[in-house]
Design a protein around this motif. Structure first.
Motif, PDB file in Angstrom:
ATOM      1  N   TRP A 153      -5.625   3.414  39.205  1.00  5.36           N
ATOM      2  CA  TRP A 153      -4.757   4.271  40.016  1.00  5.36           C
ATOM      3  C   TRP A 153      -3.321   3.935  39.647  1.00  5.36           C
ATOM      4  CZ3 TRP A 153      -1.160   2.732  43.861  1.00  5.36           C
ATOM      5  CH2 TRP A 153      -0.533   3.795  44.536  1.00  5.36           C
ATOM      6  N   ARG A 154      -2.510   4.977  39.453  1.00  2.00           N
ATOM      7  CA  ARG A 154      -1.115   4.796  39.052  1.00  2.00           C
ATOM      8  C   ARG A 154      -0.218   4.636  40.270  1.00  2.00           C
ATOM      9  NH1 ARG A 154       2.010   9.563  35.954  1.00  2.00           N
ATOM     10  NH2 ARG A 154       1.189  10.646  37.794  1.00  2.00           N
ATOM     11  N   GLU A 155       0.425   3.459  40.355  1.00  2.00           N
ATOM     12  CA  GLU A 155       1.416   3.231  41.407  1.00  2.00           C
ATOM     13  C   GLU A 155       2.776   3.766  40.985  1.00  2.00           C
ATOM     14  OE1 GLU A 155       3.803  -0.647  42.859  1.00  2.00           O
ATOM     15  OE2 GLU A 155       1.645  -0.735  43.286  1.00  2.00           O
ATOM     16  N   SER A 156       3.140   3.553  39.723  1.00  2.00           N
ATOM     17  CA  SER A 156       4.409   4.024  39.167  1.00  2.00           C
ATOM     18  C   SER A 156       4.213   4.206  37.668  1.00  2.00           C
ATOM     19  CB  SER A 156       5.535   3.016  39.448  1.00  2.00           C
ATOM     20  OG  SER A 156       5.293   1.793  38.781  1.00  2.00           O
ATOM     21  N   ASP A 157       5.297   4.535  36.964  1.00  2.00           N
ATOM     22  CA  ASP A 157       5.179   4.803  35.530  1.00  2.00           C
ATOM     23  C   ASP A 157       4.617   3.619  34.754  1.00  2.00           C
ATOM     24  OD1 ASP A 157       6.153   7.337  35.897  1.00  2.00           O
ATOM     25  OD2 ASP A 157       8.193   6.877  35.231  1.00  2.00           O
ATOM     26  N   ASP A 158       4.896   2.410  35.209  1.00  2.00           N
ATOM     27  CA  ASP A 158       4.481   1.243  34.430  1.00  2.00           C
ATOM     28  C   ASP A 158       3.688   0.220  35.242  1.00  2.00           C
ATOM     29  OD1 ASP A 158       6.537   0.347  36.016  1.00  2.00           O
ATOM     30  OD2 ASP A 158       7.811  -0.356  34.378  1.00  2.00           O
ATOM     31  N   VAL A 159       3.164   0.631  36.409  1.00  2.00           N
ATOM     32  CA  VAL A 159       2.326  -0.245  37.228  1.00  2.00           C
ATOM     33  C   VAL A 159       1.060   0.506  37.614  1.00  2.00           C
ATOM     34  CG1 VAL A 159       2.118  -1.583  39.352  1.00  2.00           C
ATOM     35  CG2 VAL A 159       4.300  -1.532  38.133  1.00  2.00           C
ATOM     36  N   PHE A 160      -0.086  -0.105  37.328  1.00  2.00           N
ATOM     37  CA  PHE A 160      -1.375   0.486  37.652  1.00  2.00           C
ATOM     38  C   PHE A 160      -2.228  -0.544  38.383  1.00  2.00           C
ATOM     39  CE2 PHE A 160       0.213   2.920  34.137  1.00  2.00           C
ATOM     40  CZ  PHE A 160      -0.262   4.207  34.331  1.00  2.00           C
ATOM     41  N   HIS A 161      -3.100  -0.039  39.246  1.00  2.00           N
ATOM     42  CA  HIS A 161      -4.107  -0.874  39.903  1.00  2.00           C
ATOM     43  C   HIS A 161      -5.454  -0.563  39.256  1.00  2.00           C
ATOM     44  CE1 HIS A 161      -1.675  -2.156  43.517  1.00  2.00           C
ATOM     45  NE2 HIS A 161      -0.906  -1.214  42.979  1.00  2.00           N
ATOM     46  N   ALA A 162      -6.304  -1.583  39.142  1.00  2.00           N
ATOM     47  CA  ALA A 162      -7.590  -1.388  38.480  1.00  2.00           C
ATOM     48  C   ALA A 162      -8.706  -2.106  39.223  1.00  2.00           C
ATOM     49  CB  ALA A 162      -7.524  -1.896  37.041  1.00  2.00           C
ATOM     50  N   ARG A 163      -9.906  -1.533  39.112  1.00  2.00           N
ATOM     51  CA  ARG A 163     -11.133  -2.188  39.561  1.00  2.00           C
ATOM     52  C   ARG A 163     -12.181  -1.965  38.480  1.00  2.00           C
ATOM     53  NH1 ARG A 163     -12.195  -1.444  45.944  1.00  2.00           N
ATOM     54  NH2 ARG A 163     -13.263  -3.431  45.533  1.00  2.00           N
ATOM     55  N   ASN A 164     -13.032  -2.975  38.271  1.00  2.00           N
ATOM     56  CA  ASN A 164     -13.974  -2.904  37.156  1.00  2.00           C
ATOM     57  C   ASN A 164     -15.383  -3.308  37.567  1.00  2.00           C
ATOM     58  OD1 ASN A 164     -12.830  -2.900  33.900  1.00  2.00           O
ATOM     59  ND2 ASN A 164     -11.366  -2.829  35.585  1.00  2.00           N
TER      60      ASN A 164
END
Length: 278
Positions: free
Chosen positions: A196-207
């Motif tokens: 999920w994109r929080e901002s242009d250069d920060v993402f959250h991930a789950r795997n």
């Protein structure tokens, strides 16, 4: 044989993703490595089967299966080597190909490692396969971010990249473990990279990682490298780019992965993180 235990992508023992590291694995059979990985119980354990100077041959095992490449276990191995022999450059020969790794120590005393993945590739995902994946995840097409189309990305291991439209969708991870495991084994996927994109250069991930017997990985360096290749191939970042991937927050094990994405499409993705010994 000594089994070292490190947490990668965190400076805290209660964060990041734990990995086992075995430096004296020469002569150990594949079946025994798998048994040891299951006994350790982490999502991955790295086994160094040969070492000459600063060139190491490494294999990676989850509790259920060998994988061609693991980012967090690579970071853990490099930091463990630095703790024993001092920081510097390493070359890891892995089943996925050669991986260059460098380590350094910050002013605060933390050891940081940066690996450079094999050159990534990104492929389309068949519509029927996507439908199967969404069914196993209990997601719908309406849950997807249209600006980040589903793809399968590879930077040492294969990972579908699936972008959630909202943070709430990413936070609510309740999937069919058996169904997803069967699908991933058939498709030869290592983890599913949900972002999920929080901002242009920060993402959250789950795997999710059911083929390895792990419901969820708290930091996945291989998937992060694949994601960096995905962002570059689809023109979703301005190059060169530095991207932060936050993972493990929903598990209570916060992890921080930093990606450096060069312009050259033939170049690997640099993945940086800290690691501490348990």
């Amino acid at each position: 044989m000594e089994i070292l235990r490190y947490v990668a992508f965190s400076e805290r023992a209660d964060g990041g993703n734990p990995a086992g590291v075995v430096f004296d694995a020469a002569g150990i059979s594949s079946s025994r490595m798998l048994e040891i990985a299951a006994e350790v119980g982490y999502s991955e354990t790295a086994f160094v089967t040969r070492g000459v100077d600063r060139e190491l041959t490494v294999r990676y095992f989850s509790p259920k299966v060998e994988v061609p490449f693991c980012g967090h276990a690579t970071i853990a191995t490099a930091v463990a080597f630095a703790d024993l022999h001092g920081p510097g450059e390493l070359l890891l020969q892995t089943p996925a190909g050669p991986i260059e790794v460098s380590t350094s120590v910050t002013h605060a005393g933390a050891t940081v490692a940066t690996l450079v993945s094999v050159p990534p590739r990104v492929e389309a995902m068949e519509a029927a396969l996507l439908d199967e994946l969404l069914m196993a995840l209990h997601w719908s097409h309406a849950d997807l971010d249209a600006e980040f189309p589903p793809r399968v990305a590879h930077a040492g291991a294969s990972h579908p990249i699936i972008a959630a439209r909202t943070r709430e969708r990413l936070a609510d991870l309740s999937y069919d473990f058996s169904l997803l495991a069967i699908l991933m084994e058939r498709a030869k996927w290592t983890t599913i990279d949900l972002v999920w994109r929080e901002s242009d250069d920060v993402f959250h991930a789950r795997n999710p990682f059911p083929p390895g017997g792990v419901r969820e990985d708290s930091a996945t360096g291989a998937a992060a490298a694949a994601f960096g290749g995905y962002l570059r191939a689809l023109g979703l970042v301005t190059l060169p780019a530095t991207v932060t991937v936050l993972q493990g927050q929903d598990m209570g094990r916060p992890s921080t992965i930093t990606l450096s994405i060069p312009k050259d499409p033939a170049s690997g993705i640099a993945v940086t993180g800290t690691a501490v010994r348990l």
